[in-house]
Design a protein around this motif. Structure first.
Motif, mmCIF file in Angstrom:
data_model
loop_
_atom_site.group_PDB
_atom_site.id
_atom_site.type_symbol
_atom_site.label_atom_id
_atom_site.label_comp_id
_atom_site.label_asym_id
_atom_site.label_seq_id
_atom_site.Cartn_x
_atom_site.Cartn_y
_atom_site.Cartn_z
ATOM 1 N N PRO A 22 78.152 40.770 26.753
ATOM 2 C CA PRO A 22 78.552 39.497 27.368
ATOM 3 C C PRO A 22 80.070 39.364 27.428
ATOM 4 O O PRO A 22 80.781 39.915 26.587
ATOM 5 C CB PRO A 22 77.956 38.453 26.428
ATOM 6 N N ILE A 23 80.557 38.649 28.422
ATOM 7 C CA ILE A 23 81.983 38.350 28.499
ATOM 8 C C ILE A 23 82.201 37.032 27.761
ATOM 9 O O ILE A 23 81.706 35.984 28.177
ATOM 10 C CB ILE A 23 82.472 38.256 29.956
ATOM 11 N N ILE A 24 82.910 37.113 26.667
ATOM 12 C CA ILE A 24 83.140 35.952 25.801
ATOM 13 C C ILE A 24 84.409 35.244 26.236
ATOM 14 O O ILE A 24 85.414 35.881 26.590
ATOM 15 C CB ILE A 24 83.230 36.407 24.333
ATOM 16 N N GLU A 25 84.366 33.927 26.195
ATOM 17 C CA GLU A 25 85.504 33.109 26.602
ATOM 18 C C GLU A 25 86.745 33.478 25.795
ATOM 19 O O GLU A 25 86.683 33.666 24.583
ATOM 20 C CB GLU A 25 85.167 31.628 26.393
ATOM 21 N N ASN A 26 87.869 33.608 26.484
ATOM 22 C CA ASN A 26 89.174 33.944 25.911
ATOM 23 C C ASN A 26 89.239 35.356 25.305
ATOM 24 O O ASN A 26 90.128 35.647 24.510
ATOM 25 C CB ASN A 26 89.608 32.909 24.861
ATOM 26 N N SER A 27 88.320 36.213 25.679
ATOM 27 C CA SER A 27 88.321 37.590 25.178
ATOM 28 C C SER A 27 89.169 38.482 26.084
ATOM 29 O O SER A 27 89.551 38.090 27.191
ATOM 30 C CB SER A 27 86.891 38.131 25.123
ATOM 31 N N GLU A 28 89.433 39.705 25.605
ATOM 32 C CA GLU A 28 90.147 40.679 26.427
ATOM 33 C C GLU A 28 89.409 40.924 27.735
ATOM 34 O O GLU A 28 90.022 41.036 28.792
ATOM 35 C CB GLU A 28 90.293 42.004 25.679
ATOM 36 N N MET A 29 88.085 41.005 27.653
ATOM 37 C CA MET A 29 87.306 41.285 28.862
ATOM 38 C C MET A 29 87.389 40.131 29.856
ATOM 39 O O MET A 29 87.417 40.368 31.067
ATOM 40 C CB MET A 29 85.849 41.593 28.501
ATOM 41 N N GLU A 30 87.469 38.908 29.378
ATOM 42 C CA GLU A 30 87.621 37.789 30.308
ATOM 43 C C GLU A 30 88.979 37.864 31.011
ATOM 44 O O GLU A 30 89.078 37.610 32.209
ATOM 45 C CB GLU A 30 87.474 36.442 29.595
ATOM 46 N N ILE A 31 90.004 38.273 30.281
ATOM 47 C CA ILE A 31 91.333 38.439 30.885
ATOM 48 C C ILE A 31 91.285 39.555 31.931
ATOM 49 O O ILE A 31 91.827 39.409 33.030
ATOM 50 C CB ILE A 31 92.394 38.744 29.804
ATOM 51 N N ILE A 32 90.623 40.661 31.604
ATOM 52 C CA ILE A 32 90.483 41.765 32.558
ATOM 53 C C ILE A 32 89.750 41.297 33.808
ATOM 54 O O ILE A 32 90.187 41.563 34.932
ATOM 55 C CB ILE A 32 89.765 42.967 31.897
ATOM 56 N N LEU A 33 88.646 40.572 33.635
ATOM 57 C CA LEU A 33 87.889 40.064 34.786
ATOM 58 C C LEU A 33 88.746 39.147 35.649
ATOM 59 O O LEU A 33 88.781 39.287 36.874
ATOM 60 C CB LEU A 33 86.628 39.328 34.323
ATOM 61 N N LYS A 34 89.462 38.226 35.035
ATOM 62 C CA LYS A 34 90.303 37.288 35.800
ATOM 63 C C LYS A 34 91.379 38.032 36.595
ATOM 64 O O LYS A 34 91.646 37.697 37.753
ATOM 65 C CB LYS A 34 90.933 36.255 34.868
ATOM 66 N N LYS A 35 91.985 39.041 35.982
ATOM 67 C CA LYS A 35 93.002 39.822 36.693
ATOM 68 C C LYS A 35 92.384 40.607 37.850
ATOM 69 O O LYS A 35 92.963 40.689 38.932
ATOM 70 C CB LYS A 35 93.730 40.777 35.741
ATOM 71 N N CYS A 36 91.205 41.174 37.621
ATOM 72 C CA CYS A 36 90.520 41.896 38.695
ATOM 73 C C CYS A 36 90.231 40.966 39.865
ATOM 74 O O CYS A 36 90.444 41.333 41.030
ATOM 75 C CB CYS A 36 89.213 42.504 38.195
ATOM 76 N N LEU A 37 89.743 39.773 39.571
ATOM 77 C CA LEU A 37 89.455 38.798 40.630
ATOM 78 C C LEU A 37 90.728 38.403 41.362
ATOM 79 O O LEU A 37 90.741 38.273 42.585
ATOM 80 C CB LEU A 37 88.749 37.572 40.048
ATOM 81 N N GLU A 38 91.796 38.227 40.633
ATOM 82 C CA GLU A 38 93.086 37.893 41.232
ATOM 83 C C GLU A 38 93.567 38.995 42.167
ATOM 84 O O GLU A 38 94.016 38.740 43.278
ATOM 85 C CB GLU A 38 94.114 37.683 40.105
ATOM 86 N N PHE A 39 93.443 40.258 41.740
ATOM 87 C CA PHE A 39 93.909 41.375 42.542
ATOM 88 C C PHE A 39 93.003 41.665 43.733
ATOM 89 O O PHE A 39 93.470 42.176 44.750
ATOM 90 C CB PHE A 39 94.043 42.635 41.688
ATOM 91 N N THR A 40 91.706 41.382 43.635
ATOM 92 C CA THR A 40 90.803 41.703 44.736
ATOM 93 C C THR A 40 90.667 40.582 45.755
ATOM 94 O O THR A 40 90.153 40.809 46.834
ATOM 95 C CB THR A 40 89.392 42.075 44.212
ATOM 96 N N THR A 41 91.154 39.401 45.429
ATOM 97 C CA THR A 41 91.049 38.291 46.394
ATOM 98 C C THR A 41 92.324 38.130 47.213
ATOM 99 O O THR A 41 92.390 37.266 48.067
ATOM 100 C CB THR A 41 90.706 36.964 45.684
#
Length: 142
Positions: A122-141
């Motif tokens: 699971p992607i846990i709130e405020n985790s490294e993986m959540e930061i990675i996901l947010k950056k990926c979304l930022e770069f792909t949009t």
């Protein structure tokens, strides 16, 4: 003679189309917390609900993983994230020593079809993986 010419033409076509060349990488630092974490911005792939991304961790001090048996200074991980259900899985992990020599690598083969089992973390709130996901979304949009 015609076969040699045809072979040369095919090889020329193969090399000129970039089929043999490696893709460019663009490592972007996304955070620092006792280690530096980068993602490869140039090779983020988004297909339907899935995001494929490589992350690279650089440790200030070596980490000792008992199953590896050597000091690890760098880890490169390929994640597959299902953004709809906010879960992810690890496809590949590569461990490096101080000189960036590969110490050990793993490829995880998942044959599960059910998303809950396929994306087993699971992607846990405020985790490294959540930061990675947010950056990926930022770069792909953009």
């Amino acid at each position: 003679m015609n076969n040699k010419l045809l072979t040369c033409f095919i090889l020329l076509l193969y090399f000129s189309t970039g089929s043999f060349s490696q893709s460019k990488e663009d490592w972007v630092k996304i955070f620092e917390n006792g280690k530096l974490v980068f993602i490869d911005k140039a090779n983020i792939t988004s297909i339907d609900n899935e995001i494929f991304v490589w992350a690279f961790e650089q440790y200030n001090e070596p980490i000792d993983l008992k199953e590896i048996g050597k000091d690890i200074y760098f880890i490169k991980t390929r994640y597959v994230i299902d953004k709809e259900i906010s879960r992810y899985k690890i496809d590949d992990v590569i461990y490096f020593d101080r000189d960036k020599n590969v110490v050990k690598s793993f490829h995880y083969n998942s044959s599960y079809q059910d998303p809950i089992y396929k994306y087993n973390l699971p992607i846990i709130e405020n985790s490294e993986m959540e930061i990675i996901l947010k950056k990926c979304l930022e770069f792909t949009t953009h």
